[in-house]
Design a protein around this motif. Structure first.
Motif, PDB file in Angstrom:
ATOM      1  N   GLY A 162       0.731  -1.115   0.012  1.00 45.17           N
ATOM      2  CA  GLY A 162      -0.010   0.136  -0.204  1.00 45.17           C
ATOM      3  C   GLY A 162       0.676   1.195   0.170  1.00 45.17           C
ATOM      4  N   TRP A 163       2.278   1.023   0.341  1.00 48.35           N
ATOM      5  CA  TRP A 163       2.914   2.229   0.378  1.00 48.35           C
ATOM      6  C   TRP A 163       3.103   2.600  -1.239  1.00 48.35           C
ATOM      7  CZ3 TRP A 163       7.739   1.288   3.954  1.00 48.35           C
ATOM      8  CH2 TRP A 163       7.130   1.320   5.204  1.00 48.35           C
ATOM      9  N   GLY A 164       2.987   1.873  -2.036  1.00 50.00           N
ATOM     10  CA  GLY A 164       3.477   2.148  -3.521  1.00 50.00           C
ATOM     11  C   GLY A 164       3.012   3.619  -4.343  1.00 50.00           C
ATOM     12  N   SER A 165       1.437   3.715  -3.980  1.00 50.28           N
ATOM     13  CA  SER A 165       0.998   5.006  -4.561  1.00 50.28           C
ATOM     14  C   SER A 165       1.529   6.304  -3.930  1.00 50.28           C
ATOM     15  CB  SER A 165      -0.340   4.791  -4.771  1.00 50.28           C
ATOM     16  OG  SER A 165      -1.046   4.505  -3.410  1.00 50.28           O
ATOM     17  N   PHE A 166       1.516   6.317  -2.737  1.00 53.11           N
ATOM     18  CA  PHE A 166       2.033   7.160  -1.854  1.00 53.11           C
ATOM     19  C   PHE A 166       3.502   7.637  -1.923  1.00 53.11           C
ATOM     20  CE2 PHE A 166       3.887   8.818   2.202  1.00 53.11           C
ATOM     21  CZ  PHE A 166       3.006  10.041   2.334  1.00 53.11           C
ATOM     22  N   LEU A 167       4.396   6.756  -2.236  1.00 50.94           N
ATOM     23  CA  LEU A 167       5.610   6.942  -2.550  1.00 50.94           C
ATOM     24  C   LEU A 167       5.990   7.684  -3.882  1.00 50.94           C
ATOM     25  CD1 LEU A 167       7.167   4.027  -0.672  1.00 50.94           C
ATOM     26  CD2 LEU A 167       7.367   6.083   0.046  1.00 50.94           C
ATOM     27  N   ILE A 168       5.091   7.120  -4.839  1.00 51.67           N
ATOM     28  CA  ILE A 168       5.461   7.456  -6.324  1.00 51.67           C
ATOM     29  C   ILE A 168       4.778   8.959  -6.447  1.00 51.67           C
ATOM     30  CG2 ILE A 168       4.672   7.085  -8.556  1.00 51.67           C
ATOM     31  CD1 ILE A 168       6.614   5.113  -7.673  1.00 51.67           C
ATOM     32  N   MET A 169       3.902   9.299  -5.550  1.00 53.06           N
ATOM     33  CA  MET A 169       3.474  10.619  -5.698  1.00 53.06           C
ATOM     34  C   MET A 169       4.483  11.642  -5.007  1.00 53.06           C
ATOM     35  SD  MET A 169      -0.681  10.080  -4.405  1.00 53.06           S
ATOM     36  CE  MET A 169      -0.906  11.900  -4.091  1.00 53.06           C
ATOM     37  N   GLY A 170       5.170  11.018  -4.035  1.00 50.29           N
ATOM     38  CA  GLY A 170       6.059  11.660  -3.128  1.00 50.29           C
ATOM     39  C   GLY A 170       7.216  11.820  -4.316  1.00 50.29           C
ATOM     40  N   VAL A 171       7.548  11.038  -5.279  1.00 46.77           N
ATOM     41  CA  VAL A 171       8.664  11.112  -6.212  1.00 46.77           C
ATOM     42  C   VAL A 171       8.358  12.344  -7.136  1.00 46.77           C
ATOM     43  CG1 VAL A 171      10.082   9.861  -8.011  1.00 46.77           C
ATOM     44  CG2 VAL A 171       9.682   8.657  -5.743  1.00 46.77           C
ATOM     45  N   ILE A 172       7.176  12.313  -7.574  1.00 46.54           N
ATOM     46  CA  ILE A 172       6.821  13.035  -8.442  1.00 46.54           C
ATOM     47  C   ILE A 172       6.792  14.514  -7.853  1.00 46.54           C
ATOM     48  CG2 ILE A 172       4.697  13.975  -9.918  1.00 46.54           C
ATOM     49  CD1 ILE A 172       3.808  11.019 -10.177  1.00 46.54           C
ATOM     50  N   GLY A 173       6.392  14.770  -6.674  1.00 50.35           N
ATOM     51  CA  GLY A 173       6.590  16.079  -6.113  1.00 50.35           C
ATOM     52  C   GLY A 173       7.970  16.409  -5.926  1.00 50.35           C
ATOM     53  N   LEU A 174       8.918  15.346  -5.534  1.00 45.10           N
ATOM     54  CA  LEU A 174      10.345  15.881  -5.660  1.00 45.10           C
ATOM     55  C   LEU A 174      10.884  16.399  -6.735  1.00 45.10           C
ATOM     56  CD1 LEU A 174      11.856  12.917  -3.324  1.00 45.10           C
ATOM     57  CD2 LEU A 174      11.456  15.506  -2.594  1.00 45.10           C
ATOM     58  N   ILE A 175      10.336  15.777  -8.068  1.00 40.35           N
ATOM     59  CA  ILE A 175      10.774  15.856  -9.299  1.00 40.35           C
ATOM     60  C   ILE A 175      10.525  17.323  -9.516  1.00 40.35           C
ATOM     61  CG2 ILE A 175      10.790  15.447 -11.817  1.00 40.35           C
ATOM     62  CD1 ILE A 175      10.387  12.647 -10.848  1.00 40.35           C
ATOM     63  N   VAL A 176       9.177  17.810  -9.387  1.00 37.41           N
ATOM     64  CA  VAL A 176       8.480  19.026  -9.825  1.00 37.41           C
ATOM     65  C   VAL A 176       9.119  20.106  -8.915  1.00 37.41           C
ATOM     66  CG1 VAL A 176       6.679  20.720  -9.561  1.00 37.41           C
ATOM     67  CG2 VAL A 176       6.318  18.309 -10.306  1.00 37.41           C
ATOM     68  N   ALA A 177       9.319  19.841  -7.579  1.00 29.14           N
ATOM     69  CA  ALA A 177      10.046  20.772  -6.524  1.00 29.14           C
ATOM     70  C   ALA A 177      11.539  20.941  -7.171  1.00 29.14           C
ATOM     71  CB  ALA A 177       9.970  20.404  -5.195  1.00 29.14           C
ATOM     72  N   SER A 178      12.039  20.065  -7.434  1.00 30.57           N
ATOM     73  CA  SER A 178      13.478  20.213  -7.939  1.00 30.57           C
ATOM     74  C   SER A 178      13.728  20.886  -9.058  1.00 30.57           C
ATOM     75  CB  SER A 178      14.102  18.724  -8.202  1.00 30.57           C
ATOM     76  OG  SER A 178      14.111  17.997  -6.875  1.00 30.57           O
ATOM     77  N   ILE A 179      12.849  20.956  -9.875  1.00 31.52           N
ATOM     78  CA  ILE A 179      12.878  21.672 -11.101  1.00 31.52           C
ATOM     79  C   ILE A 179      12.410  23.009 -10.966  1.00 31.52           C
ATOM     80  CG2 ILE A 179      11.599  21.951 -13.648  1.00 31.52           C
ATOM     81  CD1 ILE A 179      11.143  19.190 -13.572  1.00 31.52           C
ATOM     82  N   VAL A 180      11.593  23.267  -9.977  1.00 34.99           N
ATOM     83  CA  VAL A 180      11.291  24.605  -9.669  1.00 34.99           C
ATOM     84  C   VAL A 180      12.574  25.450  -9.042  1.00 34.99           C
ATOM     85  CG1 VAL A 180       9.926  26.312  -8.172  1.00 34.99           C
ATOM     86  CG2 VAL A 180       8.682  24.319  -9.435  1.00 34.99           C
ATOM     87  N   ASN A 181      13.049  24.471  -8.150  1.00 33.41           N
ATOM     88  CA  ASN A 181      14.189  25.087  -7.287  1.00 33.41           C
ATOM     89  C   ASN A 181      15.706  25.295  -8.160  1.00 33.41           C
ATOM     90  OD1 ASN A 181      15.094  25.957  -4.656  1.00 33.41           O
ATOM     91  ND2 ASN A 181      16.295  24.365  -4.653  1.00 33.41           N
ATOM     92  N   ILE A 182      15.685  24.807  -9.484  1.00 31.83           N
ATOM     93  CA  ILE A 182      16.819  25.136 -10.317  1.00 31.83           C
ATOM     94  C   ILE A 182      16.537  26.623 -10.560  1.00 31.83           C
ATOM     95  CG2 ILE A 182      17.442  24.930 -12.724  1.00 31.83           C
ATOM     96  CD1 ILE A 182      16.564  21.961 -12.578  1.00 31.83           C
ATOM     97  N   PHE A 183      15.535  27.182 -10.740  1.00 32.16           N
ATOM     98  CA  PHE A 183      15.233  28.560 -11.074  1.00 32.16           C
ATOM     99  C   PHE A 183      15.220  29.442  -9.571  1.00 32.16           C
ATOM    100  CE2 PHE A 183      13.312  25.979 -14.197  1.00 32.16           C
ATOM    101  CZ  PHE A 183      13.986  26.217 -15.408  1.00 32.16           C
TER     102      PHE A 183
END
Length: 258
Positions: A162-183
């Motif tokens: 059951g952790w899977g969907s929650f963790l994958i959503m977290g990874v997507i959030g990290l990717i988006v936040a990392s891209i935003v923080n580049i700028f």
């Protein structure tokens, strides 16, 4: 009674064969992952060596008091090509995951090793930013944490699927936040990303290990060696990504900069 004993013996033999097959499968997963890690760090070290020189005449941009970027290093880290280098592993892994069903197991393994080399090029700048000692220290910390988390995921009786969907959503959030923080270049946001990211990839290490085990047990009876071979490659890829990401995030938190 003889029939009952025969059934018990057959069931025991089948269970022993599955256990032996599972051990071989996990050994292949960890072995493939380890080779990928070796390729990644060898590529990163080699590329970083080509990118830096101590000869001012051979340098095109000053990196520190005694080091200069070569033309190769400048192209890789300071020109617009840096965006290609940065995002190439992300594009590569999505393409690999989408096309693996069309590949043979041998081809998938070769592509995985090619991906590991691309990842090495992408993270090669760590050898310019952090001291060699801190890289080695954080790698050891990551290896110990990864081993413990993966062992727990393999041995626990708790169902953590059951952790899977929650963790994958977290990874997507990290990717988006990392891209935003580049700028934005916010040190506070980077710290938060690193802290949360370590927890997410720690959870994924245990989750992916259990999933590799359960997937094998679900398909072992089919005898489909081609499917099992590709499953081992995908398992190695998932654990490799968990390790690499946890290492990079911990390096951001604990590494000593040059």
């Amino acid at each position: 009674m003889a029939d009952v004993n025969t059934i018990r013996t057959t069931a025991g033999t089948r269970a022993a064969a599955i256990d032996e097959g599972l051990r071989a499968h996990m050994n292949k997963v960890y072995g493939t992952m380890s080779v990928g890690m070796l390729i990644t760090f060898a590529a990163a070290w080699a590329i970083s060596g080509l990118a830096v020189t101590t000869d001012p005449a051979a340098g095109v941009a000053q990196l520190s008091a005694s080091e200069y970027l070569t033309q190769f290093g400048y192209t890789l880290y300071a020109s617009p090509l840096k965006w290609v280098v940065m995002f190439a592993p992300l594009v590569f892994v999505f393409g690999f995951s989408a096309m693996i069903n069309r590949m043979s197991a041998a081809t998938a393994q070769t592509v995985f090793y090619a991906f590991a080399a691309v990842m090495g090029i992408s993270i090669s700048s760590i050898f310019l930013v952090f001291t060699g000692y801190s890289i080695a220290q954080v790698f050891l910390i990551t290896a110990i944490a990864f081993a413990g988390l993966s062992l727990w995921g393999y041995t626990t009786k708790k169902d953590i699927s059951g952790w899977g969907s929650f963790l994958i959503m977290g990874v997507i959030g990290l990717i988006v936040a990392s891209i935003v923080n580049i700028f934005l270049a916010s040190s506070a946001l980077m710290f938060a990303i690193s802290m949360i990211g370590v927890l997410i990839f720690a959870g994924l290490t245990a989750y992916d290990t259990q999933k590799i085990k359960t997937d094998y047990l679900a398909h072992a009876h089919t005898g489909d060696t081609e499917w099992l071979g590709k499953a081992a490659i995908m398992g190695a890829l998932n654990l490799y990504l968990d390790f690499i990401n946890m290492f990079i995030l911990l390096l951001q938190l604990l590494g000593n900069r040059e």
